[in-house]
Design an enzyme around this catalytic site. Structure first.
Site, mmCIF file in Angstrom:
data_model
loop_
_atom_site.group_PDB
_atom_site.id
_atom_site.type_symbol
_atom_site.label_atom_id
_atom_site.label_comp_id
_atom_site.label_asym_id
_atom_site.label_seq_id
_atom_site.Cartn_x
_atom_site.Cartn_y
_atom_site.Cartn_z
ATOM 1 N N CYS A 96 0.768 -1.083 -0.013
ATOM 2 C CA CYS A 96 0.408 0.005 -0.380
ATOM 3 C C CYS A 96 0.483 1.165 -0.077
ATOM 4 C CB CYS A 96 -0.851 -0.397 1.048
ATOM 5 S SG CYS A 96 -1.659 1.388 1.203
ATOM 6 N N GLU A 97 0.942 1.806 -0.922
ATOM 7 C CA GLU A 97 1.480 4.193 -0.772
ATOM 8 C C GLU A 97 0.855 4.266 -0.149
ATOM 9 O OE1 GLU A 97 -1.423 6.640 -3.981
ATOM 10 O OE2 GLU A 97 -0.074 4.557 -4.662
#
Length: 206
Positions: A96-97
């Site tokens: 997940c960024e």
């Protein structure tokens, strides 16, 4: 053929700043260990910065890979076959960024050939190119579809991804086992409800 949706991460990723050295990356991990309240000099952690940087090289190797190169070799001898080709249940791991924690899931990818096909192993490799970056599930879904549609030039592409996000399971709402589903369509799949239904039926073995 419809125009490509613009996705800034597809084959155009640029590192805005100078890439830090390995030593600087290891120092950053050491700083995080200190911030977490650990002693990076204790026996169990003394080599952890090196291990983390080495692991990051593998987990984020998608930044060094190109879907265009992977899809560069196609086969024109298809004996007139022009029905959908589906590769389903492709396992992938991403991060997940927003929180840099894992996204664990599987991708289902179909395309309608237009006189040429690609080796089956190339489809999972394209999924990995985009999964092995800091991502959102929505972006992975769109980028895989766009890359196949642009470089393979099929009549249509369909991509459906199912994944669990550790940013929901490990923190925040802490809901383990919750699955997110995203799907996108290009070309002949785009406005063809029957083709989309058949795609889902093939995935679910209906």
């Amino acid at each position: 053929m419809q125009s490509l949706q613009k996705s800034p991460s597809v084959e155009t990723h640029q590192i805005a700043n100078k890439r830090p050295s390995r030593e600087e990356a290891e120092a950053a991990v050491r700083t995080l260990l200190l911030w977490a309240g650990e002693n990076p000099d204790r026996e169990g952690l003394v080599n952890t910065p090196k291990r983390v940087v080495k692991a990051y090289e593998e987990m984020f190797s998608g930044y060094k890979q190109s879907a265009k190169e992977i899809l560069g070799t196609v086969f024109d001898e298809v004996s007139g076959y022009n029905d959908p080709v589906l590769i389903k249940d492709i396992p992938f791991y991403s991060h997940c960024e927003h929180h840099m924690v894992p996204i664990i899931g599987k991708a289902h990818v179909a395309y309608m050939p237009d006189g040429q096909v690609v080796g089956l192993s190339k489809i999972p490799r394209v999924v990995d190119v985009f999964a092995k970056r800091l991502q959102t599930q929505e972006s992975i879904t769109a980028e895989v579809a766009d890359a196949l549609y642009q470089y393979l030039k099929p009549r249509g592409v369909a991509v459906l991804i199912e994944a669990e996000h550790m940013c929901m399971a490990m923190r925040g709402v802490k809901k383990q086992g919750s699955t997110t589903i995203t799907a996108t369509y290009r070309g002949a799949y785009k406005d063809n409800v029957e083709a989309q239904v058949n795609f889902v039926k093939m995935i679910r073995n209906l």
